[in-house]
Motif scaffolding. Structure first.
Motif, PDB file in Angstrom:
ATOM      1  N   ALA A 253       0.353 -16.444  10.402  1.00 48.39           N
ATOM      2  CA  ALA A 253       0.714 -15.024  10.426  1.00 48.39           C
ATOM      3  C   ALA A 253       0.825 -14.491   9.000  1.00 48.39           C
ATOM      4  N   ALA A 254       1.406 -15.296   8.114  1.00 47.78           N
ATOM      5  CA  ALA A 254       1.554 -14.864   6.718  1.00 47.78           C
ATOM      6  C   ALA A 254       0.183 -14.663   6.067  1.00 47.78           C
ATOM      7  N   VAL A 255      -0.740 -15.572   6.351  1.00 49.31           N
ATOM      8  CA  VAL A 255      -2.093 -15.449   5.786  1.00 49.31           C
ATOM      9  C   VAL A 255      -2.784 -14.195   6.335  1.00 49.31           C
TER      10      VAL A 255
ATOM     11  N   ASN B 210      -4.073 -11.094   4.182  1.00 46.14           N
ATOM     12  CA  ASN B 210      -5.467 -10.665   4.265  1.00 46.14           C
ATOM     13  C   ASN B 210      -5.581  -9.193   4.630  1.00 46.14           C
ATOM     14  N   ALA B 211      -4.621  -8.725   5.447  1.00 45.14           N
ATOM     15  CA  ALA B 211      -4.646  -7.320   5.869  1.00 45.14           C
ATOM     16  C   ALA B 211      -4.072  -6.403   4.793  1.00 45.14           C
ATOM     17  N   GLY B 212      -3.614  -6.999   3.692  1.00 51.00           N
ATOM     18  CA  GLY B 212      -3.129  -6.192   2.570  1.00 51.00           C
ATOM     19  C   GLY B 212      -1.670  -5.787   2.666  1.00 51.00           C
ATOM     20  N   LEU B 213      -0.910  -6.425   3.598  1.00 50.29           N
ATOM     21  CA  LEU B 213       0.517  -6.106   3.687  1.00 50.29           C
ATOM     22  C   LEU B 213       1.222  -6.569   2.418  1.00 50.29           C
ATOM     23  N   ARG B 214       2.153  -5.744   1.949  1.00 52.66           N
ATOM     24  CA  ARG B 214       2.967  -6.172   0.816  1.00 52.66           C
ATOM     25  C   ARG B 214       4.254  -6.785   1.365  1.00 52.66           C
TER      26      ARG B 214
ATOM     27  N   ALA C 164       3.145  -7.421  15.366  1.00 51.00           N
ATOM     28  CA  ALA C 164       3.325  -6.007  15.722  1.00 51.00           C
ATOM     29  C   ALA C 164       2.652  -5.118  14.676  1.00 51.00           C
ATOM     30  N   GLN C 165       2.819  -5.481  13.416  1.00 54.28           N
ATOM     31  CA  GLN C 165       2.222  -4.669  12.347  1.00 54.28           C
ATOM     32  C   GLN C 165       0.695  -4.723  12.363  1.00 54.28           C
ATOM     33  N   LEU C 166       0.157  -5.890  12.764  1.00 53.34           N
ATOM     34  CA  LEU C 166      -1.301  -6.052  12.751  1.00 53.34           C
ATOM     35  C   LEU C 166      -1.930  -5.716  14.101  1.00 53.34           C
TER      36      LEU C 166
END
Ligand code: ADP
Ligand code: MG
Length: 326
Positions: free
Chosen positions: A172-174, A178-182, A252-254
């Motif tokens: 999930a962290a990767v 990759n999705a650009g979350l800070r 949820a965010q992705l």
């Protein structure tokens, strides 16, 4: 046939033809988390694990110290999966010339610190300049087997399937990165994983664990290795799988299914074990981390994942194959 058609495991199967089968000192040959060799009275567990920049890690995501430590953890996890005590290591490193001497030193410090934490003596290795494409770290680790050698082939029909810790955090962290979350929640479980050396030390003397594997390639894919080696089926109950606390938030965010990270993501470095369902309490009693019953060993030859209603879940091609994930 191209290698990406044959796949990593197809190639390993072909390699098996070239291995010696007739040497009585080989207790376990290729196909488990470690080879096990009998030298005199001692049973040695041996593993080698390679980490490549660009495939296993990105330099802009991790510090040099973390890169060194993670490479060591991957090897420690294989030793833990045999229920063995890590003892000696050789570290072979190829580092591109554009790294600074300080970065290379930090990488070595990461390795050395991890070795010290687990009582491992670093006794040698090899050093080379890597092509510009990136660093390569190969850690060979030697462990001493305990009274009970945990094999992938030891699962028995009627066993419960247990997992240490929680799953999906690293994948999930990767995905989040990759999705650009800070400020990725749970980033530490990817950057600084804990191998289950201590859990193996506490569980092995009980003599109740029948089978173990480290699930660095993903829960379902690695559970399949138990199916192949033990000639059994495994049923996993999705609702019982302990998700890393960061997983629901990231999913949820992705806009993705949280369970997928736990089922198909790798690099959590947890252990999957099988033992009698009655032993759940006894196993948990010696641990200071959670050990969760997530399924059962049944007649069959593959892994089935059931949802809370008992319906079978269809999975996308699960797990990691080095020639197919390019
Ligand atoms: P793990 O993920 O536990 O490190 P791998 O999936 O890398 O294990 O390998 C599975 C098995 O195949 C191991 O027993 C390993 O020793 C063996 N293996 C992998 N590559 C080779 C190779 N090039 N030569 C011999 N054995 C290999
Ligand atoms: Mg392994």
């Amino acid at each position: 046939m191209r290698l990406d058609e044959l796949g990593e495991f197809g190639l390993i199967a072909r390699l098996q033809d070239f291995f010696r089968q007739d040497d009585k000192r080989i207790v376990i040959g290729p196909g488990d988390d470690c080879a096990v060799l009998q030298i005199g009275e001692s049973f040695l567990a041996v593993t080698t694990d390679m980490m490549l920049e660009g495939r296993h890690f990105r330099r802009d995501w991790l510090t040099a110290r973390e890169i060194g430590a993670r490479a060591f953890v991957a090897a420690l996890s294989d030793i833990a999966a045999m229920g063995a005590v890590p003892a000696f290591a050789l570290a072979s490193l190829a580092i591109p010339g554009n790294w600074t001497a300080e970065e290379a030193t930090e990488l070595l410090q990461g390795l050395a610190q991890e070795a010290e934490s687990y009582g491992v003596s670093l006794v040698g290795g090899d050093t080379n300049a890597a092509p510009a494409a990136g660093a390569i770290l190969d850690i060979m680790l030697l462990g001493l087997c305990r009274a009970h050698i945990w094999r992938r082939s030891g699962a028995q029909i009627g066993d419960a399937v247990y997992v240490t810790g929680s799953l999906g955090g690293a994948a999930a962290a990767v995905a989040a990165k990759n999705a650009g979350l800070r400020d990725v929640p749970g980033w530490d479980c990817y950057a600084r994983p804990t191998p289950r050396v201590e859990a193996a030390a506490r569980l092995n003397p009980l003599g109740r664990v029948h089978c173990a594997i480290d699930i660095s390639d993903g829960l379902v894919q690695d559970a399949r290795h138990i199916c192949e080696c033990s000639h059994v089926g495994i049923v996993l109950h999705a609702a019982h799988i302990p998700l890393h606390p960061a997983v629901p938030q990231i999913a949820a965010q992705l806009g993705t299914e949280p369970l997928l990270f736990a089922l198909t993501g790798g690099e959590d470095y947890e252990l999957l074990l099988t033992a009698s369902p009655e032993d759940c309490e006894a196993l948990n009693a010696v641990l200071d981390i959670p050990l969760t019953k997530i399924g059962a060993v049944v007649p069959g030859d593959n892994v089935t994942v059931l949802d809370a209603q008992g319906l079978e879940l269809t999975l996308p091609a699960a797990g990691w194959d080095h020639f197919r994930n390019i």
